[in-house]
Design an enzyme around this catalytic site. Structure first.
Site, PDB file in Angstrom:
ATOM      1  CG  HIS A  34       0.075   7.879   3.675  1.00  0.00           C
ATOM      2  ND1 HIS A  34       0.285   9.157   4.138  1.00  0.00           N
ATOM      3  CD2 HIS A  34       1.067   7.129   4.208  1.00  0.00           C
ATOM      4  CE1 HIS A  34       1.349   9.164   4.929  1.00  0.00           C
ATOM      5  NE2 HIS A  34       1.854   7.955   4.986  1.00  0.00           N
ATOM      6  CD  GLN A  58       9.144   3.165  11.758  1.00  0.00           C
ATOM      7  OE1 GLN A  58       8.481   2.133  11.803  1.00  0.00           O
ATOM      8  NE2 GLN A  58       9.149   3.917  10.665  1.00  0.00           N
ATOM      9  N   GLY A 144       5.597   2.558  -0.677  1.00  0.00           N
ATOM     10  CA  GLY A 144       5.958   3.661  -1.569  1.00  0.00           C
ATOM     11  C   GLY A 144       7.443   3.669  -1.927  1.00  0.00           C
ATOM     12  CG  ASP A 147       9.761   5.876   2.898  1.00  0.00           C
ATOM     13  OD1 ASP A 147      10.507   6.580   3.573  1.00  0.00           O
ATOM     14  OD2 ASP A 147       8.570   6.169   2.683  1.00  0.00           O
ATOM     15  CD  GLN A 150       9.367   1.679   5.135  1.00  0.00           C
ATOM     16  OE1 GLN A 150       9.657   2.101   6.239  1.00  0.00           O
ATOM     17  NE2 GLN A 150       8.288   2.085   4.484  1.00  0.00           N
ATOM     18  CB  SER A 182       7.223  13.833   3.296  1.00  0.00           C
ATOM     19  OG  SER A 182       7.616  13.524   4.622  1.00  0.00           O
ATOM     20  CB  SER A 183       3.942  12.662   7.528  1.00  0.00           C
ATOM     21  OG  SER A 183       3.204  11.615   6.932  1.00  0.00           O
TER      22      SER A 183
HETATM   23  P1  AMP Z   1       4.761   6.425   6.536  1.00  0.00           P
HETATM   24  O1  AMP Z   1       3.419   6.798   7.069  1.00  0.00           O
HETATM   25  O2  AMP Z   1       5.671   7.577   6.311  1.00  0.00           O
HETATM   26  O3  AMP Z   1       5.405   5.287   7.304  1.00  0.00           O
HETATM   27  O4  AMP Z   1       4.508   5.836   5.083  1.00  0.00           O
HETATM   28  C1  AMP Z   1       3.617   4.775   4.870  1.00  0.00           C
HETATM   29  C2  AMP Z   1       3.744   4.297   3.454  1.00  0.00           C
HETATM   30  O5  AMP Z   1       3.441   5.365   2.554  1.00  0.00           O
HETATM   31  C3  AMP Z   1       5.153   3.824   3.105  1.00  0.00           C
HETATM   32  O6  AMP Z   1       5.068   2.675   2.281  1.00  0.00           O
HETATM   33  C4  AMP Z   1       5.707   5.002   2.349  1.00  0.00           C
HETATM   34  O7  AMP Z   1       6.737   4.668   1.446  1.00  0.00           O
HETATM   35  C5  AMP Z   1       4.479   5.483   1.615  1.00  0.00           C
HETATM   36  N1  AMP Z   1       4.653   6.867   1.182  1.00  0.00           N
HETATM   37  C6  AMP Z   1       5.032   7.933   1.939  1.00  0.00           C
HETATM   38  N2  AMP Z   1       5.146   9.035   1.170  1.00  0.00           N
HETATM   39  C7  AMP Z   1       4.834   8.666  -0.095  1.00  0.00           C
HETATM   40  C8  AMP Z   1       4.776   9.348  -1.355  1.00  0.00           C
HETATM   41  N3  AMP Z   1       5.040  10.657  -1.464  1.00  0.00           N
HETATM   42  N4  AMP Z   1       4.425   8.638  -2.450  1.00  0.00           N
HETATM   43  C9  AMP Z   1       4.151   7.311  -2.359  1.00  0.00           C
HETATM   44  N5  AMP Z   1       4.187   6.611  -1.216  1.00  0.00           N
HETATM   45  C10 AMP Z   1       4.519   7.276  -0.092  1.00  0.00           C
END
Ligand code: AMP
Length: 277
Positions: A34, A58, A144, A147, A150, A182-183
Site C-alpha cells: 500500500h 466483496q 497494485g 491483484d 481487479q 499481503s494483509s
Molecule cells: P487491499 O487493501 O488488499 O484491498 O489492497 C489495496 C490496494 O493495494 C490494491 O490496489 C492492491 O492491489 C494493492 N496491493 C496489495 N498488496 C500489494 C503489493 N504487495 N504490492 C503492490 N500493491 C499491493
C-alpha cells in the site's frame, strides 16, 4: 493529514485540494505494498487521497470479513508518513445507505479465476470502486499488480462508465524472500509462512521456463503445479496461464500473458501472479 468519515466531509475537504488528485483505495491493515502506491501517487500528483474501507460486499459468506485485520491507528501513521493529504474512513452505513440495491457487473473479465473462486467478489469490488471514485473524484487512481484481475475489472468499469480517472497499475511489492506482501500474510504460522514461498517459487520457475523458450501454456501450468505440489501445506485452488488482457486461458504464449495462481495454506487464501511476454 486530514481524516474524514462522512461523504459530506470528504467532498468539502476534497474541494480544497489542488489537482491532480491521486487516490489509493485500501481495506486497511496497510503494509509496504500500500505504501508504494501512496508514494507513487505522491510523486505524480499534487494531492493524495487514501481510503480505508473493509468492503463487506466483496467478501463471500464463508470468507474472512469478520477476522480481516483492522488497525486504524497504525494505518493512519503509515499514510501520514507516506504523504497522504486526506484519508476517508467511512463506516459501512456511509457507503451503503438504507435500501442500497445497485450493483455493477463488468461482464466476462470478472468471471474466471478470482471471479470463479469467489462468486460475487468483483461485483462488490466494481460497485464500491465506482462509489469511492464518485466521492473522491480523483484524476488518477493507483492499484497494485498483485491483484491483476481487479486491475482489469477496474479498467473495464472506468472505460464503460466513462469515468474521468486514469488507472495506474504499480508493481507487486515483495518480501526479500519473494513472498508477495499481503494483509493476509499475518494469518500465517511460521511453518505456513515458509510454505507460502512456494507461490513465488512456482511463478519464478514458470517464468524461467518461458524465458528459456517454453511457449506451451500447458507445460507452464504443469511447471507451476509441480512446484506447488512439492509443498504439502499448500492446497492449490487454481493455476492459470491466460491472455493478459482478456484472461482467456491460452494454448500457446504469443503475446502478453499472465501466470497466476490461488492457494490455501491452512485457513489462509493467498494469490500471486507474474506477467510475461
Ligand atoms: P487491499 O487493501 O488488499 O484491498 O489492497 C489495496 C490496494 O493495494 C490494491 O490496489 C492492491 O492491489 C494493492 N496491493 C496489495 N498488496 C500489494 C503489493 N504487495 N504490492 C503492490 N500493491 C499491493
Amino acid at each position: 493529514m486530514e481524516v474524514v468519515r462522512t461523504g459530506a466531509a470528504l467532498r468539502t475537504a476534497r474541494a480544497r485540494l489542488p489537482g491532480p488528485v491521486g487516490a489509493v483505495l485500501t481495506m486497511g491493515a496497510l503494509h509496504a505494498g500500500h505504501r508504494s502506491l501512496v508514494e507513487r501517487a505522491r510523486a505524480e500528483c499534487r494531492s493524495v487521497v487514501a481510503t480505508i474501507f473493509v468492503n463487506p460486499t466483496q467478501f463471500g459468506p464463508a470468507e474472512d470479513l469478520a477476522r480481516y485485520p483492522r488497525d486504524e491507528a497504525a494505518d493512519l501513521a503509515l499514510l501520514g508518513a507516506a504523504g497522504a493529504d486526506l484519508v476517508f474512513v467511512p463506516p459501512v452505513e456511509e457507503i451503503y445507505g438504507p435500501g442500497f440495491a445497485t450493483s455493477i457487473d463488468v461482464g466476462p473479465i470478472a468471471e474466471p479465476l478470482e471471479g470463479a473462486a469467489r462468486p460475487g467478489h468483483f461485483r462488490g469490488v466494481a460497485t464500491v470502486v465506482a462509489i469511492l471514485f464518485e466521492l473522491v473524484r480523483p484524476e488518477r487512481a493507483y492499484f497494485g499488480q498483485k491483484d491483476a484481475q481487479q486491475c482489469l475489472v477496474v479498467r473495464r468499469l472506468v472505460a464503460d462508465l466513462a469515468l474521468p480517472v486514469e488507472i495506474v497499475v504499480c508493481p507487486t511489492v515483495r518480501e526479500p524472500d519473494g513472498l508477495a506482501v499481503s494483509s493476509r500474510n499475518r494469518y500465517l504460522s511460521p511453518a505456513e509462512r515458509t510454505a507460502a514461498l512456494a507461490l513465488h517459487r512456482a511463478l519464478a520457475a514458470a517464468r524461467d521456463a518461458y524465458l528459456a523458450g517454453e511457449r506451451d501454456a500447458a507445460a507452464l501450468r504443469r511447471r507451476i503445479g509441480e512446484v506447488l505440489a512439492a509443498e504439502p501445506l499448500v492446497r492449490v485452488e487454481y493455476v492459470s496461464v491466460a491472455d493478459a488482457a482478456t484472461l482467456t486461458e491460452l494454448e500457446r504464449i504469443g503475446g502478453p500473458a499472465l501466470l497466476s495462481q490461488a492457494a490455501r495454506i491452512g485457513t489462509t487464501r493467498l494469490i500471486d501472479n507474474e506477467p510475461i511476454g
